[in-house]
Scaffold this active site. Structure first.
Site, mmCIF file in Angstrom:
data_model
loop_
_atom_site.group_PDB
_atom_site.id
_atom_site.type_symbol
_atom_site.label_atom_id
_atom_site.label_comp_id
_atom_site.label_asym_id
_atom_site.label_seq_id
_atom_site.Cartn_x
_atom_site.Cartn_y
_atom_site.Cartn_z
ATOM 1 N N PHE A 106 0.808 -1.223 0.000
ATOM 2 C CA PHE A 106 0.000 0.000 0.000
ATOM 3 C C PHE A 106 0.838 1.268 0.000
ATOM 4 O O PHE A 106 0.352 2.340 -0.385
ATOM 5 C CB PHE A 106 -0.966 -0.012 1.188
ATOM 6 C CG PHE A 106 -0.395 0.457 2.495
ATOM 7 C CD1 PHE A 106 -0.619 1.754 2.949
ATOM 8 C CD2 PHE A 106 0.343 -0.398 3.305
ATOM 9 C CE1 PHE A 106 -0.110 2.185 4.161
ATOM 10 C CE2 PHE A 106 0.848 0.023 4.519
ATOM 11 C CZ PHE A 106 0.623 1.319 4.953
ATOM 12 N N LYS A 107 2.098 1.170 0.395
ATOM 13 C CA LYS A 107 2.934 2.364 0.417
ATOM 14 C C LYS A 107 3.085 2.978 -0.983
ATOM 15 O O LYS A 107 3.357 4.173 -1.113
ATOM 16 C CB LYS A 107 4.308 2.038 1.004
ATOM 17 C CG LYS A 107 4.283 1.364 2.384
ATOM 18 C CD LYS A 107 3.712 2.271 3.448
ATOM 19 C CE LYS A 107 3.579 1.582 4.794
ATOM 20 N NZ LYS A 107 4.820 1.283 5.473
ATOM 21 N N ASP A 108 2.914 2.157 -2.013
ATOM 22 C CA ASP A 108 2.997 2.683 -3.382
ATOM 23 C C ASP A 108 1.944 3.763 -3.644
ATOM 24 O O ASP A 108 2.157 4.649 -4.469
ATOM 25 C CB ASP A 108 2.793 1.561 -4.415
ATOM 26 C CG ASP A 108 3.950 0.592 -4.466
ATOM 27 O OD1 ASP A 108 5.099 1.033 -4.336
ATOM 28 O OD2 ASP A 108 3.704 -0.615 -4.650
#
Length: 496
Positions: free
Chosen positions: A112-114
């Site tokens: 999810f950091k993307d």
């Protein structure tokens, strides 16, 4: 639309523009930047139900990043949310066992950091131009597994920037480690430390607060910034996907306009669920924010008792990105719950620093009543991965399984049947060994790539590009140090 200004949660810096706050990352007093008000949506949700992810991103982010022009912000969004994501929806929803899984792992590094780190480099370089900054911007970040790779991928070879990532040796999955160690880019560096994530994060904050080191860097035309969720430029883009999820449910007629949803988020550093809280404060119809913890249940205990206490055993789990005892973004919620009282927030953070714990007032507890805490043990996580797969055929990673189990328990206990979105924070391929042990039993005799192949066959989905990339990549980074040596390591990387 009037301009928002940003202030430190501890009162030491005030009146910063959004672009200045993005550039600084962390305030000089150690506080986190917060807007002087949380703006309300200036659009009807129904008017955006057919809008693209990119358009939703613009309409939401413009309300908080007010000194970026429309042209600048749209350019940042175009650069971030493009073909690097492997689905046209950017963040699709999958329904399984009475919940909607918001898949936030379709970006370049399958986590999810993307979603935020794809846009942060654009926001930061645009901010540098807006503010006449000609210094090199060096990103300094601690990671519990996913931020490191996503940040390195985002900033790799971006002109005028560099990035140094610290991670706990043995505290991330082997896949996460390989993703970092094989990262290309002449301006990237990754260093393992002898310690845990909290050790790395504490040392990074100390480096940011070292005024002598700051002056030394400035003399060499370098300034530090952060890619952790302590940077407001990380938090704002995360608000978008909760709005997008609601709009998708509205579009598919799974909910009626104005109908509330719950959101359940697996979290250690508190940034991802805080973004959902911002969305609620801005006008998204969210009822309960279900905060899901693993065995390191410091957040669960906080919401249960009003006491935050990091003085406990640090447990390495199968959901390593949540193995955190100092949840940095909780400071922003404390600030809001104290009525934006920077003095009170500073007192609590000083208590945490000196004694390892603090207690909030009853008034502050009442202000956080939208949150419900829950936690899942490693054994419960494995059982949930297996039961969900056997029931539906849907495979989730260990972090998502923490949230899935917590939500299952919450629903049974409360009887609450509100439509619920679960933040699915990583691809199961990223934690393939733990996932396959949950589904198929002992896989210790299989090498890492054999396990990946087994997972591919079980899940019935092709390898993400990130997996293929790892299979053939060479190790490019091999630095290590102790937490006390991190500043010296940064100096050697920058000026060797």
């Amino acid at each position: 639309m009037s301009e928002l200004l940003y202030n430190s949660t501890r009162g030491g810096e005030t009146g910063c523009t959004a672009s200045q706050a993005v550039l600084k990352g962390l305030a000089k007093d150690g506080g986190l930047f917060m807007p002087d008000r949380i703006p309300a949506f200036d659009f009807a949700l129904s008017a955006l139900k057919d809008a693209s992810y990119q358009e939703v991103a613009y309409r939401v982010m413009r309300l908080l990043l007010t000194d970026y022009t429309e042209e600048e912000l749209r350019a940042c969004i175009r650069g971030a949310y493009d073909e690097k994501f492997d689905t046209p929806e950017i963040a699709p929803l999958t329904f399984a066992d009475d919940a909607y899984y918001l898949e936030l792992f379709h970006g370049k590094t399958i986590a999810f950091k993307d979603m935020a780190l794809s846009i942060l480099p654009y926001l930061m370089t645009t901010a540098a131009k807006k503010n006449g900054v000609t210094n090199k911007i060096e990103i300094l970040t601690a990671t519990s597994g996913d931020t490191g790779k996503a940040a390195m991928a985002g900033f790799a070879d971006v002109p005028g920037t560099g990035i140094v990532v610290f991670y706990p040796k043995g505290g991330v999955s082997r896949f996460q480690e390989l993703q970092m160690l094989t990262q290309k880019g002449d301006n990237t560096a990754v260093v393992s430390i002898e310690g845990n994530f909290d050790d790395a994060q504490t040392a990074v904050k100390q480096i940011f607060g070292d005024r002598a080191f700051e002056a030394e860097l400035a003399a060499k035309r370098v300034q530090l910034s952060s890619a952790n969720s302590i940077n407001i430029g990380r938090l704002v883009p995360q608000i978008v996907y909760y709005v997008h999820a609601y709009l998708e449910l509205l579009k598919e007629e799974k909910i009626a306009e104005g109908e509330s949803i719950n959101v359940c988020v697996p979290t250690g550093n508190f940034g991802n669920i805080l973004a959902a809280y911002f969305a609620k404060r801005m006008g998204l119809p969210i009822d309960k924010l279900i905060c899901a913890s693993n065995d390191n249940k410091v957040l669960f205990d906080f919401f249960e008792t009003g006491v935050y206490d990091k003085n406990r055993e640090f447990i390495l789990t199968t959901s390593p990105s949540m193995d955190i005892l100092v949840s940095s973004n909780l400071e922003r919620l404390l600030y809001l719950s104290a009525g934006c009282d920077a003095t009170k927030t500073r007192e609590l953070m000083e208590a945490l620093k000196t004694s390892g714990k603090y207690a909030v007032t009853e008034e502050m507890r009442k202000a956080t009543r939208d949150f419900v805490g829950g936690y899942a043990t490693q054994e419960e996580v494995a059982a949930r991965i297996r039961s969900l797969y056997e029931k539906t055929g849907y495979v989730i990673d260990t972090h998502t399984a923490v949230a899935s189990k917590v939500y299952e328990d919450y629903r049974k206990k409360s009887g609450d049947k509100t439509p619920t979105v679960i933040a699915s924070t990583a691809s199961p391929f990223k934690f393939s060994r733990a996932v396959m042990e949950a589904i198929a039993g002992d896989v210790s005799k299989l090498d890492d790539f054999a396990v990946l192949e087994l997972l591919r066959d079980k899940a019935g989905v092709p390898f993400p590009p990130a997996v293929e990339e790892i299979r053939h990549a060479e190790i490019r980074h091999n630095r290590s140090c102790k937490p006390a040596e991190m500043e010296s390591m940064v100096r050697s990387i920058l000026f060797e």
